[in-house]
Design a protein around this motif. Structure first.
Motif, PDB file in Angstrom:
ATOM      1  N   GLU A 154       1.108 -12.914   3.227  1.00  0.00           N
ATOM      2  CA  GLU A 154       0.786 -11.549   3.692  1.00  0.00           C
ATOM      3  C   GLU A 154       1.954 -10.861   3.510  1.00  0.00           C
ATOM      4  O   GLU A 154       3.088 -11.211   4.191  1.00  0.00           O
ATOM      5  CB  GLU A 154       0.083 -11.557   5.284  1.00  0.00           C
ATOM      6  N   PRO A 155       1.836  -9.588   3.072  1.00  0.00           N
ATOM      7  CA  PRO A 155       3.267  -8.674   2.910  1.00  0.00           C
ATOM      8  C   PRO A 155       3.416  -8.296   4.485  1.00  0.00           C
ATOM      9  O   PRO A 155       2.333  -7.986   5.369  1.00  0.00           O
ATOM     10  CB  PRO A 155       2.541  -7.538   2.258  1.00  0.00           C
ATOM     11  N   GLU A 168      11.050  -8.641   3.755  1.00  0.00           N
ATOM     12  CA  GLU A 168       9.848  -9.255   2.853  1.00  0.00           C
ATOM     13  C   GLU A 168      10.502 -10.242   1.963  1.00  0.00           C
ATOM     14  O   GLU A 168      11.867 -10.004   1.318  1.00  0.00           O
ATOM     15  CB  GLU A 168       9.439  -7.801   1.960  1.00  0.00           C
ATOM     16  N   THR A 172       6.697 -12.299  -2.450  1.00  0.00           N
ATOM     17  CA  THR A 172       5.502 -11.786  -2.057  1.00  0.00           C
ATOM     18  C   THR A 172       5.033 -10.934  -3.286  1.00  0.00           C
ATOM     19  O   THR A 172       3.594 -10.926  -3.577  1.00  0.00           O
ATOM     20  CB  THR A 172       5.745 -10.700  -0.890  1.00  0.00           C
ATOM     21  N   TYR A 173       5.797 -10.123  -4.119  1.00  0.00           N
ATOM     22  CA  TYR A 173       5.202  -9.306  -4.984  1.00  0.00           C
ATOM     23  C   TYR A 173       5.179 -10.274  -6.414  1.00  0.00           C
ATOM     24  O   TYR A 173       4.330  -9.846  -7.367  1.00  0.00           O
ATOM     25  CB  TYR A 173       5.989  -8.426  -5.123  1.00  0.00           C
ATOM     26  N   SER A 214      -4.464  -8.585  -7.170  1.00  0.00           N
ATOM     27  CA  SER A 214      -3.913  -8.981  -6.006  1.00  0.00           C
ATOM     28  C   SER A 214      -2.498  -8.243  -5.899  1.00  0.00           C
ATOM     29  O   SER A 214      -2.284  -7.761  -4.826  1.00  0.00           O
ATOM     30  CB  SER A 214      -4.027 -10.378  -6.163  1.00  0.00           C
ATOM     31  N   GLN A 217      -3.139  -4.546  -4.751  1.00  0.00           N
ATOM     32  CA  GLN A 217      -3.809  -4.501  -3.592  1.00  0.00           C
ATOM     33  C   GLN A 217      -2.565  -4.376  -2.492  1.00  0.00           C
ATOM     34  O   GLN A 217      -2.642  -4.065  -1.318  1.00  0.00           O
ATOM     35  CB  GLN A 217      -4.823  -5.665  -3.037  1.00  0.00           C
ATOM     36  N   TRP A 218      -1.402  -5.131  -2.979  1.00  0.00           N
ATOM     37  CA  TRP A 218      -0.353  -5.174  -2.123  1.00  0.00           C
ATOM     38  C   TRP A 218       0.860  -3.997  -2.535  1.00  0.00           C
ATOM     39  O   TRP A 218       1.742  -3.891  -1.500  1.00  0.00           O
ATOM     40  CB  TRP A 218       0.389  -6.398  -2.292  1.00  0.00           C
ATOM     41  N   PRO A 222      -0.250  -1.141   0.455  1.00  0.00           N
ATOM     42  CA  PRO A 222      -0.828  -2.633   0.696  1.00  0.00           C
ATOM     43  C   PRO A 222      -2.151  -2.442   1.304  1.00  0.00           C
ATOM     44  O   PRO A 222      -2.459  -1.547   2.357  1.00  0.00           O
ATOM     45  CB  PRO A 222       0.315  -3.398   1.798  1.00  0.00           C
TER      46      PRO A 222
END
Length: 549
Positions: A154-155, A168, A172-173, A214, A217-218, A222
């Motif tokens: 989860e970011p 972060e 994550t990305y 995905s 979406q972030w 986000p």
């Protein structure tokens, strides 16, 4: 331009029969069924749902299935929706709850199933177990998630009223661009010297010719994903769970957060069993000999490691799936004391007998049992053009290299505090917390704290760490930094050391110094960072020590 490597599905194992299991919306998921000796008689089933290719070499699922079958279990390994051979939209996290339920339901209807199902797996395929639990299928009798958490990937959430928040991860990305771009996996190297990082992503997506849902979406805005549409797994009917946490796993904070949630719920706590192991995310262990720590493990090596990975799980399933014994026959907590070959058990974590000890960072670079009376300020420069480097290339396999982090302390942008050599062994067992008062002349400040074991020869092994982001760094603010949990013996002649810095790159996305989003920032600016020592708000550390007679 980045060189992009794509990896498709491997051939199905000759030990398995591939089925395409329909979900409630008609999407079919590729599923390998392993039956011991081809036995179609009803028996207990272990389900593994993963996005890393059920037949591939990365997670060696065919070898795991082979090992489980030696104990008479049927094994079902499934590519999650949108991955490798499975149909459907490639989308992180949101379909795993009901896809897990529907797969369990399908299993119960097969002639080789007796209606009892367990689940096993690491990381994302540990997450899929929690997702299935949330839907409360009655056939799911036990789970064994390893190195995972319900909020995996989860970011970091940036809320306007946050004083502090997490830092972060770089992955994550990148993760939704590699394993969750589409059915195949895509790999490429981020150019760490070229900003903005987000522009490099766009170049790669253009070359591939499609986008990652995905990722979109972030970033850049986000979306809060509805991971558990049936409700939190911790609000569901409890099932027995054997949770494995690695002391050097970079995802361990997510695991410990789940432990904390479970402890709030007495009925769940009664069904919770914990294993704490001296390993990292990729199952490299601290005590492994150098010749066993290789990036690409052979089939023979993997087979040799399966007993320590799976035997406790099988013993757990014997009790909670097959009903051979009672809950009291299985230790509530099993924990390795790193730095030794000892594996201990206890009724709780931390085990009875632990006491808190406090250390203070002083202006002369020591870790002492008392703070400086007078308050002073330590300062260093955070330079986005000259970042403190991460100590390993692959943060998920820290113990593959077991790096010496002493040289990082030679940098001008790293504060160093060192304790006295201990005369007798000290067992550090339980949580580690730091408290600091910090500020910066930049808008946002990241604080990284690393706890090291310094050997008599001067080499330093990182044994705990934590980081926090101060959202408004313009005024001095007291922050707490959770450094995780320790189970580690500090040997005679060894010393504790602390490194304090403002970057750990590329494992964590660094602040550009301007307050812009670090993934899309173009311009950078140096920041002067400040931290209080001594006085009323010293830099201090609270450790747990196991005292033994």
């Amino acid at each position: 331009m980045n060189k992009i490597v794509s990896i498709g599905p491997a051939p199905t194992s000759p030990l398995a029969a591939e089925e395409f299991v329909p979900m409630r919306d008609g999407v079919r998921l590729a599923t390998d069924v392993y039956l011991p000796n081809g036995d179609a008689e009803p028996g207990d089933t272990i389900l593994i749902r993963l996005p890393y290719d059920k037949s591939g070499t990365y997670t060696f699922i065919p070898l795991v299935a082979e090992y489980f079958m030696t104990r008479g279990y049927r094994v079902v390994a499934q590519d999650v929706r949108g991955k490798f051979r499975s149909e459907g939209e490639t989308l992180l996290f949101v379909n795993e709850a009901y896809d897990g339920y529907d797969t369990i339901e399908w299993i119960t209807r097969q002639r080789w199933s007796n209606g009892r199902v367990a689940m096993w797996g690491d990381s994302y395929y540990g997450y899929t177990q929690w997702a299935a639990v949330s839907t409360q299928h009655p056939a799911l009798k036990a789970i064994a998630p390893r190195v995972t958490g319900t909020q995996l990937g989860e970011p970091v959430e940036h809320r306007s009223n946050d004083i502090t928040r997490g830092v972060e991860w770089g992955v994550t990305y990148l993760y939704p661009l590699s394993y969750f771009h589409s059915q195949d996996a895509y790999f490429w190297e981020l150019d760490l010297d070229r900003r903005p990082f987000s522009a490099q992503v766009e170049e790669v997506l253009a070359e591939i010719g499609s986008r990652s849902i995905s990722y979109d979406q972030w970033f850049p805005r986000p979306v809060h994903l509805r991971r558990f549409p049936a409700g939190s797994p911790f609000d569901a009917r409890p099932v027995p769970v054997l949770q494995t946490i690695g002391l050097w796993d970079n995802c361990a904070p997510l695991s410990w957060a789940d432990v904390a949630e479970i402890e709030k719920r007495p009925v769940w706590a009664m069904n919770h069993f914990l294993r704490i192991e001296a390993m990292d995310h990729e199952s490299f262990y601290l005590g492994d000999p150098a010749d066993a720590r290789v990036a690409e493990r052979s089939v023979e090596q993997v087979r040799g490691e399966l007993p320590r990975m799976l035997d406790a799980v099988l013993d757990f399933f014997e009790i909670f799936v097959r009903g051979k014994g009672s809950a009291s026959d299985f230790p509530r907590v099993t924990w390795a004391l790193a730095g030794t070959e000892e594996v201990r058990t206890s009724a709780s974590w931390p085990p009875p007998g632990t006491v808190e000890r406090t250390l203070f960072a002083t202006s002369d670079g020591h870790l002492a049992t008392a703070p400086d009376i007078a308050g002073t300020t330590a300062r260093w420069v955070h330079d986005p053009a000259d970042l403190v480097p991460s100590s390993v290339d692959n943060a998920f396999a820290f113990l593959l290299d077991q790096p010496d982090e002493a040289p990082i302390g030679d940098r001008d942008d790293v504060l160093v505090f060192t304790g006295d050599a201990v005369e007798q062994e000290v067992n550090l067992v339980g949580p580690v917390m730091a408290r600091a008062r910090i500020h910066s002349d930049g808008p946002v400040m990241d604080l990284f704290i690393r706890l090291l074991d310094v050997a008599p020869d001067g080499t330093a092994l990182r044994i705990a760490r934590g980081q926090v982001q101060l959202a408004d760094a313009s005024r001095p603010t007291a922050v707490e930094v959770d450094l995780g949990q320790l189970s580690y013996r500090l040997a005679p002649g060894h010393r504790l050391r602390v490194h304090v810095s403002s970057s750990d790159f590329p494992e964590f996305i660094p602040q550009p110094g301007t307050g812009e989003h670090p993934w899309s920032a173009v311009d950078v600016r140096r920041n002067l960072q400040s931290l209080m020592l001594g006085g009323d708000e010293p830099l201090m550390f609270t450790l747990s020590v196991l005292e033994e007679s």
